[in-house]
Design an enzyme around this catalytic site. Structure first.
Site, PDB file in Angstrom:
ATOM      1  N   LEU A   1       0.860  -1.180   0.000  1.00 25.02           N
ATOM      2  CA  LEU A   1       0.000   0.000   0.000  1.00 25.02           C
ATOM      3  C   LEU A   1       0.896   1.230   0.000  1.00 25.02           C
ATOM      4  O   LEU A   1       1.645   1.468   0.949  1.00 25.02           O
ATOM      5  CB  LEU A   1      -0.922   0.006   1.222  1.00 25.02           C
ATOM      6  CG  LEU A   1      -1.830   1.232   1.389  1.00 25.02           C
ATOM      7  CD1 LEU A   1      -2.654   1.483   0.140  1.00 25.02           C
ATOM      8  CD2 LEU A   1      -2.740   1.072   2.604  1.00 25.02           C
TER       9      LEU A   1
ATOM     10  N   GLY B   1       1.784   7.437  -1.115  1.00 18.25           N
ATOM     11  CA  GLY B   1       2.188   8.594  -1.892  1.00 18.25           C
ATOM     12  C   GLY B   1       2.973   9.609  -1.096  1.00 18.25           C
ATOM     13  O   GLY B   1       3.571   9.316  -0.061  1.00 18.25           O
TER      14      GLY B   1
ATOM     15  N   LEU C   1       3.791  14.326   2.931  1.00 20.28           N
ATOM     16  CA  LEU C   1       4.384  14.581   4.251  1.00 20.28           C
ATOM     17  C   LEU C   1       4.995  15.981   4.243  1.00 20.28           C
ATOM     18  O   LEU C   1       5.883  16.285   3.461  1.00 20.28           O
ATOM     19  CB  LEU C   1       5.439  13.529   4.561  1.00 20.28           C
ATOM     20  CG  LEU C   1       6.200  13.666   5.882  1.00 20.28           C
ATOM     21  CD1 LEU C   1       5.261  13.734   7.068  1.00 20.28           C
ATOM     22  CD2 LEU C   1       7.191  12.519   6.042  1.00 20.28           C
ATOM     23  N   GLY C   2       4.481  16.838   5.122  1.00 22.80           N
ATOM     24  CA  GLY C   2       4.797  18.257   5.048  1.00 22.80           C
ATOM     25  C   GLY C   2       6.094  18.657   5.717  1.00 22.80           C
ATOM     26  O   GLY C   2       6.723  17.898   6.455  1.00 22.80           O
TER      27      GLY C   2
ATOM     28  N   TYR D   1       7.728  25.080   7.284  1.00 21.02           N
ATOM     29  CA  TYR D   1       8.551  26.178   6.783  1.00 21.02           C
ATOM     30  C   TYR D   1       8.536  27.390   7.719  1.00 21.02           C
ATOM     31  O   TYR D   1       9.521  28.123   7.782  1.00 21.02           O
ATOM     32  CB  TYR D   1       8.059  26.618   5.407  1.00 21.02           C
ATOM     33  CG  TYR D   1       8.309  25.618   4.304  1.00 21.02           C
ATOM     34  CD1 TYR D   1       9.555  25.527   3.685  1.00 21.02           C
ATOM     35  CD2 TYR D   1       7.301  24.765   3.879  1.00 21.02           C
ATOM     36  CE1 TYR D   1       9.780  24.616   2.675  1.00 21.02           C
ATOM     37  CE2 TYR D   1       7.519  23.851   2.860  1.00 21.02           C
ATOM     38  CZ  TYR D   1       8.769  23.778   2.259  1.00 21.02           C
ATOM     39  OH  TYR D   1       8.988  22.858   1.252  1.00 21.02           O
TER      40      TYR D   1
ATOM     41  N   CYS E   1      15.806  41.849 -14.409  1.00 26.06           N
ATOM     42  CA  CYS E   1      15.081  43.066 -14.800  1.00 26.06           C
ATOM     43  C   CYS E   1      13.596  42.732 -14.900  1.00 26.06           C
ATOM     44  O   CYS E   1      12.989  42.815 -15.975  1.00 26.06           O
ATOM     45  CB  CYS E   1      15.611  43.595 -16.119  1.00 26.06           C
ATOM     46  SG  CYS E   1      17.322  44.139 -16.043  1.00 26.06           S
TER      47      CYS E   1
END
EC number: 4.1.1.19
Length: 670
Positions: free
Chosen positions: A322, A325, A328-329, A332, A538
């Site tokens: 299984l 994905g 997982l944070g 910050y 620029c």
């Protein structure tokens, strides 16, 4: 072999990893007001800088501030050993490594892998989970060769694998991954060649898991299997009804880009069964987005996925894995909340909730629990690199004390002087409205020809002096009126920095991603200026004007006055995921210099130096040949010599500078 260096400090401080174990209290004043209150009561100390830049929230256990007021890095986390980052940068500059400079700490990468695996191991023991855990690193997160080499090496004890989301990434992963038993998750769009290559890799002893994400891929797999005589390892990616959160929330749900709906998954099962290949279906995969800030979203998704997993097993599929994905944070801003730049859970919460939910679902149906897989890229790679850049100059709002208005001066000027002279804590809000009105009136009169340019300049000087006096009062208050909230930003200095936001922090520009940014040194001094950062491009978007704060986002960053003849270094932290590969060549500013540092008992070792792009290299990316450019310039100088528009000495100097520049770094040098 690298070079052993003695300049760095070693073993000075040990740091406990509290960032994933404790919750930061968010009571009382905001950070700016708290820092101002502290500065009024006592002399500025490094603890004030720690609070101001929130380094203990986002930086532990890797980054802190030492007694000299310099940022230190502890690459091995709580196992000890630290380096003075300011001293390290100076030592690297002496080795002709110009700024901006990306410093990668391989020990941090190793520590992140260890912590992720340790968290799952602890959860497996706690819940008596009969299965195991196999992490994979998504190559898309950072494809740099030296980083992937380190990651594969550090992951060997845990059978840590790789995830490929495209054919080029599959080519890299197949060649790099030599860990027995490690999984190679094959995601993304697939053609016949992609599928055949993945299947044939089984002959090399690898375990490529082909994840079916489009219904058309099923027949391609069946045909390739029959042609090659190889039974593939297959998985299906499900579109969960559970939605993600934040900027990547649309990665999941019924209309997600990748994955199969439940009816489509049933069709896959039926097709594989008809082809006598249902035994090949071993994995269920889902993805609910990147940087999931709330643990409730993770729990909701694993609840749904667990139910799908057991149902597939009961339909006869050989379900063994299984894959939960990514998502997982990374915290910050250090607030440990469900704000999009933070997360309200730690690694152990994450692992434990997944283990507990999967075990419960399988036990209810009498299904053997699967080996769990996660594709954590951001949480593994973000901390390991720091971008260092220097400040070139500043542009400040003119706030010199004005001279008193004279009787013969224009009425608007006299009104502005009176406003300035009478500003106090009782009337500062009203004074702001008055000063703004007088300034607008001065501009209107100037446009109509009723005010001379010198008078306009005098009016503007007085207006900015009023704003400065009002802002000084507002900073002392616990509550600032809404009408004055933008005054801090209006009065902010512009710090021109030697870097390209588009190249080195593209997510800051594109999606307003927040990264911790702070000075590397002088942190034992109060930062009396407030500024935004403007890069070398620029482009008006080439700036950073959003910064982390305990509550929401700050429009300015606390910075120090520049000292003549002394460098002022800033660091952008937690940018090791996605930024390098997604950076672009806006204004032809290329890849930065990069150096890989490893901690040693004697200090540190330079493992790799990766030189940044030269001007000749970046112009070649847009189909120019450096030799052709030089020849074109030579011909033009010869023509100018014939026409006596340039001297031979000037022509030679121009050509020398031109050729020399093409071989140089694209960024500015001292």
């Amino acid at each position: 072999m690298g070079v052993e260096l003695s300049q760095a400090q070693f073993g000075v401080e040990n740091f406990l990893d509290n960032s994933d174990e404790q919750v930061v209290e968010t009571m009382g004043m905001n950070s700016t007001q708290s820092n101002k209150a502290n500065s009024r009561q006592k002399k500025w100390a490094i603890e004030d800088s720690e609070n101001q830049y929130r380094i203990q929230g986002w930086g532990e256990p890797y980054f802190s501030i030492n007694a000299a007021g310099h940022i230190t890095v502890s690459p091995k986390g709580d196992r000890g050993g630290s380096l003075d980052l300011f001293d390290l940068v100076n030592a690297l500059r002496q080795r002709n490594l110009g700024l901006p400079l990306l410093i990668r700490f391989s020990d941090i990468l190793e520590h992140r892998i260890e912590r992720l695996n340790a968290s799952f191991a602890k959860a497996i023991t706690r819940y008596n989970y009969a299965g195991g855990y196999r992490g994979v690193f998504p190559v898309k997160c950072n494809q740099q060769r030296h980083l992937l080499e380190d990651l594969v090496r550090f992951g060997k004890p845990y059978q840590f694998g790789l995830e490929a989301g495209s054919k080029p990434e599959l080519m890299i992963a197949l060649a790099m991954l030599d860990t027995p038993g490690a999984l190679l998750i094959c995601n993304g769009y697939k053609d016949r060649e992609y599928i055949e290559t993945a299947m044939l890799a089984q002959r090399l002893g690898q375990t490529p898991m082909i994840v079916l994400e489009q219904i058309e891929e099923v027949q391609l797999v069946i045909d390739a299997s029959r042609a090659l005589g190889i039974q593939p390892f297959l998985g299906v990616r499900a579109k969960l009804s559970s939605k993600g959160i934040g900027r990547w929330g649309d990665s999941s749900g019924d209309r997600a880009k990748f994955g199969l709906t439940i009816p489509e998954i049933i069709r896959v099962v039926e097709q594989l069964k008809e082809a006598n290949m249902l035994e090949s279906l071993q994995l269920l995969h889902y993805h609910i987005g990147s940087q999931i800030s709330s643990i409730s979203v993770i729990k909701d998704a694993i609840l749904e996925a667990s139910k799908i997993f057991v149902e597939l097993a009961q339909l006869g599929a050989n379900m063994k894995y299984l894959d939960v994905g990514g998502g997982l944070g990374v915290d910050y801003d250090g607030s440990q909340t469900n704000f999009h730049a933070s997360k309200n859970y730690n690694l152990q919460n994450y692992a434990s909730d997944i283990i507990a939910e999967v075990k419960e679902a399988c036990d209810e149906r009498g299904i053997p629990v699967p080996t769990l897989i996660s594709e954590s890229g951001r949480a593994i790679a973000s901390h390991q690199s720091v971008l260092i850049f220097d400040v070139l100059s500043t542009s400040d709002v003119p706030t010199d004390p004005p001279t008193p208005a004279k009787e013969e001066e224009h009425l608007i000027i006299r009104n502005l002087w009176e406003t300035f002279n009478n500003i106090n804590v009782q009337n500062y809000q009203e004074a702001f409205y008055d000063a703004t009105q007088f300034k607008e009136e001065a501009l209107s009169r100037f446009k109509l020809g009723y005010l001379r340019i010198t008078e306009r300049a005098r009016a503007e000087q007085l207006y900015w002096a009023c704003c400065k006096k009002i802002l000084d009062i507002a900073r002392e208050q616990e509550y600032v009126p809404d009408d004055l909230e933008d005054l801090e930003k209006i009065m902010a200095s512009i710090y021109y920095v030697n870097m390209s936001v588009f190249q080195s922090a593209p997510d800051s520009w594109a999606i307003d991603q927040l990264f911790p940014i702070m000075p590397l040194h002088r942190l034992d001094e109060e930062a009396t200026q407030r500024g935004i950062l403007a890069d070398l491009t620029c482009d008006s978007d080439g700036k950073i004007d959003q910064f982390i704060d305990l509550r929401d986002v700050k429009p300015v960053l606390e910075l120090h006055d520049l000292k003549p003849g002394e460098p002022y270094y800033l660091g952008l932290f937690l940018g090791g995921a996605y930024q390098e590969i997604m950076g672009n060549l806006h204004n032809l500013f290329g890849d930065t210099n990069a150096v890989h540092i490893k901690l040693t008992p004697k200090g540190y070792q330079i493992e790799h130096v990766v030189k940044g792009d030269t001007m000749a290299e970046v112009v070649s990316y847009v189909q120019y040949d450096a030799e052709d450019l030089v020849e074109s310039m030579r011909q033009r100088t010869e023509q100018a010599l014939l026409e006596k528009r340039i001297t031979i000495q000037e022509a030679q100097r121009l050509l020398q500078n031109y050729e020399h520049s093409l071989g140089r770094y694209t960024y500015l040098s001292p």
